[in-house]
Scaffold this motif. Structure first.
Motif, PDB file in Angstrom:
ATOM      1  N   LEU A 196      16.316   5.831   3.012  1.00 51.58           N
ATOM      2  CA  LEU A 196      16.139   5.977   1.571  1.00 51.58           C
ATOM      3  C   LEU A 196      16.717   7.282   1.018  1.00 51.58           C
ATOM      4  CD1 LEU A 196      12.500   4.601   1.199  1.00 51.58           C
ATOM      5  CD2 LEU A 196      14.638   3.480   0.478  1.00 51.58           C
ATOM      6  N   GLY A 197      17.132   8.186   1.888  1.00 50.68           N
ATOM      7  CA  GLY A 197      17.663   9.467   1.422  1.00 50.68           C
ATOM      8  C   GLY A 197      16.598  10.343   0.792  1.00 50.68           C
ATOM      9  N   ILE A 198      15.380  10.254   1.319  1.00 51.28           N
ATOM     10  CA  ILE A 198      14.267  11.064   0.823  1.00 51.28           C
ATOM     11  C   ILE A 198      13.729  11.910   1.968  1.00 51.28           C
ATOM     12  CG2 ILE A 198      13.670   9.404  -0.993  1.00 51.28           C
ATOM     13  CD1 ILE A 198      11.385   8.384   0.795  1.00 51.28           C
ATOM     14  N   ASP A 199      12.768  12.752   1.672  1.00 58.34           N
ATOM     15  CA  ASP A 199      12.162  13.581   2.712  1.00 58.34           C
ATOM     16  C   ASP A 199      11.099  12.805   3.474  1.00 58.34           C
ATOM     17  OD1 ASP A 199      13.670  15.850   2.070  1.00 58.34           O
ATOM     18  OD2 ASP A 199      12.204  16.504   0.569  1.00 58.34           O
ATOM     19  N   GLU A 200      11.022  13.059   4.766  1.00 61.24           N
ATOM     20  CA  GLU A 200       9.956  12.479   5.561  1.00 61.24           C
ATOM     21  C   GLU A 200       8.620  12.860   4.923  1.00 61.24           C
ATOM     22  OE1 GLU A 200       8.289  12.526  10.166  1.00 61.24           O
ATOM     23  OE2 GLU A 200      10.185  13.512   9.691  1.00 61.24           O
ATOM     24  N   GLY A 201       7.735  11.903   4.811  1.00 61.87           N
ATOM     25  CA  GLY A 201       6.419  12.157   4.213  1.00 61.87           C
ATOM     26  C   GLY A 201       6.341  11.878   2.723  1.00 61.87           C
ATOM     27  N   ASP A 202       7.510  11.681   2.062  1.00 64.31           N
ATOM     28  CA  ASP A 202       7.472  11.338   0.634  1.00 64.31           C
ATOM     29  C   ASP A 202       6.713  10.029   0.463  1.00 64.31           C
ATOM     30  OD1 ASP A 202       8.918  13.576  -0.054  1.00 64.31           O
ATOM     31  OD2 ASP A 202      10.733  12.485  -0.658  1.00 64.31           O
TER      32      ASP A 202
ATOM     33  N   VAL B 268      17.228   2.444  -3.342  1.00 63.66           N
ATOM     34  CA  VAL B 268      16.026   2.130  -4.120  1.00 63.66           C
ATOM     35  C   VAL B 268      15.020   1.309  -3.316  1.00 63.66           C
ATOM     36  CG1 VAL B 268      17.251   2.310  -6.317  1.00 63.66           C
ATOM     37  CG2 VAL B 268      17.013   0.083  -5.212  1.00 63.66           C
ATOM     38  N   GLU B 269      15.465   0.713  -2.219  1.00 62.88           N
ATOM     39  CA  GLU B 269      14.566  -0.056  -1.355  1.00 62.88           C
ATOM     40  C   GLU B 269      15.240  -0.244  -0.014  1.00 62.88           C
ATOM     41  OE1 GLU B 269      12.920  -4.220   0.006  1.00 62.88           O
ATOM     42  OE2 GLU B 269      14.966  -3.535  -0.248  1.00 62.88           O
ATOM     43  N   THR B 270      14.442  -0.215   1.044  1.00 60.04           N
ATOM     44  CA  THR B 270      14.935  -0.573   2.363  1.00 60.04           C
ATOM     45  C   THR B 270      13.918  -1.495   2.998  1.00 60.04           C
ATOM     46  OG1 THR B 270      15.983   0.246   4.396  1.00 60.04           O
ATOM     47  CG2 THR B 270      13.974   1.378   3.693  1.00 60.04           C
ATOM     48  N   ALA B 271      14.396  -2.397   3.841  1.00 62.72           N
ATOM     49  CA  ALA B 271      13.498  -3.349   4.492  1.00 62.72           C
ATOM     50  C   ALA B 271      14.017  -3.680   5.875  1.00 62.72           C
ATOM     51  CB  ALA B 271      13.385  -4.630   3.663  1.00 62.72           C
ATOM     52  N   ASP B 272      13.086  -3.918   6.770  1.00 61.73           N
ATOM     53  CA  ASP B 272      13.413  -4.475   8.080  1.00 61.73           C
ATOM     54  C   ASP B 272      13.005  -5.934   8.046  1.00 61.73           C
ATOM     55  OD1 ASP B 272      14.461  -2.187   9.212  1.00 61.73           O
ATOM     56  OD2 ASP B 272      12.550  -1.531  10.040  1.00 61.73           O
ATOM     57  N   ILE B 273      13.964  -6.805   8.282  1.00 60.60           N
ATOM     58  CA  ILE B 273      13.756  -8.248   8.258  1.00 60.60           C
ATOM     59  C   ILE B 273      13.800  -8.728   9.700  1.00 60.60           C
ATOM     60  CG2 ILE B 273      14.694 -10.451   7.443  1.00 60.60           C
ATOM     61  CD1 ILE B 273      16.104  -8.639   5.220  1.00 60.60           C
TER      62      ILE B 273
ATOM     63  N   ARG C 159       0.844  -1.188   0.000  1.00 57.03           N
ATOM     64  CA  ARG C 159       0.000   0.000   0.000  1.00 57.03           C
ATOM     65  C   ARG C 159       0.882   1.242   0.000  1.00 57.03           C
ATOM     66  NH1 ARG C 159      -1.959  -0.956   6.077  1.00 57.03           N
ATOM     67  NH2 ARG C 159      -0.492   0.412   7.083  1.00 57.03           N
ATOM     68  N   THR C 160       0.324   2.342  -0.439  1.00 54.21           N
ATOM     69  CA  THR C 160       1.049   3.608  -0.457  1.00 54.21           C
ATOM     70  C   THR C 160       1.015   4.210   0.943  1.00 54.21           C
ATOM     71  OG1 THR C 160       0.367   3.958  -2.740  1.00 54.21           O
ATOM     72  CG2 THR C 160       1.205   5.873  -1.554  1.00 54.21           C
ATOM     73  N   LYS C 161       2.193   4.620   1.410  1.00 56.32           N
ATOM     74  CA  LYS C 161       2.299   5.266   2.722  1.00 56.32           C
ATOM     75  C   LYS C 161       3.343   6.364   2.657  1.00 56.32           C
ATOM     76  CE  LYS C 161       1.834   3.654   6.617  1.00 56.32           C
ATOM     77  NZ  LYS C 161       1.435   3.204   7.913  1.00 56.32           N
ATOM     78  N   ALA C 162       3.170   7.352   3.501  1.00 52.39           N
ATOM     79  CA  ALA C 162       4.163   8.412   3.636  1.00 52.39           C
ATOM     80  C   ALA C 162       5.355   7.857   4.418  1.00 52.39           C
ATOM     81  CB  ALA C 162       3.561   9.606   4.374  1.00 52.39           C
ATOM     82  N   ALA C 163       6.551   8.180   3.966  1.00 49.32           N
ATOM     83  CA  ALA C 163       7.766   7.682   4.630  1.00 49.32           C
ATOM     84  C   ALA C 163       7.903   8.298   6.020  1.00 49.32           C
ATOM     85  CB  ALA C 163       8.993   8.014   3.797  1.00 49.32           C
ATOM     86  N   PRO C 164       7.951   7.451   7.063  1.00 44.93           N
ATOM     87  CA  PRO C 164       8.269   7.986   8.390  1.00 44.93           C
ATOM     88  C   PRO C 164       9.738   8.403   8.432  1.00 44.93           C
ATOM     89  CG  PRO C 164       7.923   5.605   8.495  1.00 44.93           C
ATOM     90  CD  PRO C 164       7.674   6.030   7.076  1.00 44.93           C
ATOM     91  N   ALA C 165      10.133   9.099   9.469  1.00 45.49           N
ATOM     92  CA  ALA C 165      11.481   9.669   9.556  1.00 45.49           C
ATOM     93  C   ALA C 165      12.584   8.635   9.389  1.00 45.49           C
ATOM     94  CB  ALA C 165      11.648  10.405  10.890  1.00 45.49           C
ATOM     95  N   ASP C 166      12.482   7.469  10.050  1.00 41.40           N
ATOM     96  CA  ASP C 166      13.554   6.483   9.963  1.00 41.40           C
ATOM     97  C   ASP C 166      13.669   5.890   8.562  1.00 41.40           C
ATOM     98  OD1 ASP C 166      11.073   5.164  10.440  1.00 41.40           O
ATOM     99  OD2 ASP C 166      12.089   3.412  11.260  1.00 41.40           O
ATOM    100  N   ILE C 167      12.559   5.690   7.895  1.00 47.49           N
ATOM    101  CA  ILE C 167      12.569   5.154   6.529  1.00 47.49           C
ATOM    102  C   ILE C 167      13.098   6.212   5.566  1.00 47.49           C
ATOM    103  CG2 ILE C 167      11.120   4.283   4.647  1.00 47.49           C
ATOM    104  CD1 ILE C 167      11.610   2.312   7.067  1.00 47.49           C
TER     105      ILE C 167
END
Length: 148
Positions: free
Chosen positions: A15-21, A122-127, A3-11
């Protein structure tokens, strides 16, 4: 499930993007020998996949393929993957239920981020792996030395 979600601060940091992207967040459950083996929550920036047929990891022409194959599909080569092992911890109740363990058992969390040749994440994951059941081991290929 994706699903589409806004990036929280840690994500956003990973990812090197802005929070909320906007990102695509996908949750996975993996089994081994019929038992829960690991959970993974993946985040991909919509800025990279949003206008492509691979925007949803489990749909489209490469449904179920890994990040490397999906990114390669439209010309992004994965150059590196960085995995950071976090300290073992007790899982929240929801994770314990999915993993079939008690909340007193420990889980190992590995943060993995894939980067393209320009160093862009391009992708991050918590395993998340139940420490009481599985041992995490790595094998790395080593390039042979150049002939003298």
């Amino acid at each position: 499930m994706s699903r589409t979600k806004a990036a929280p601060a840690d994500i956003a940091r990973c990812l090197g993007i802005d929070e909320g992207d906007p990102c695509i967040r996908t949750a996975y459950e993996f089994l081994a020998n019929g038992r829960p083996a690991q959970l993974s929550v993946s985040w991909e920036p919509m800025a990279i996949t949003g206008d492509t047929p691979i925007v949803l990891p489990e749909m489209g022409p490469l449904a179920g393929q890994g990040v490397v194959e999906r990114m390669r599909f439209f010309g992004i080569g994965i150059a590196t993957a960085v995995e950071v092992r976090r300290p073992a911890r007790a899982p929240p109740q929801a994770q314990a239920n999915l993993l079939g363990i008690s909340i007193g058992d420990q889980v190992l969390v590995i943060e993995r981020t894939y980067y393209d040749g320009d160093g862009r994440a391009v992708e991050t994951a918590d395993i998340t792996v139940p420490d009481v059941r599985w041992e995490v081991a790595y094998e790395f290929a080593v390039d042979p030395p150049e002939p003298a």
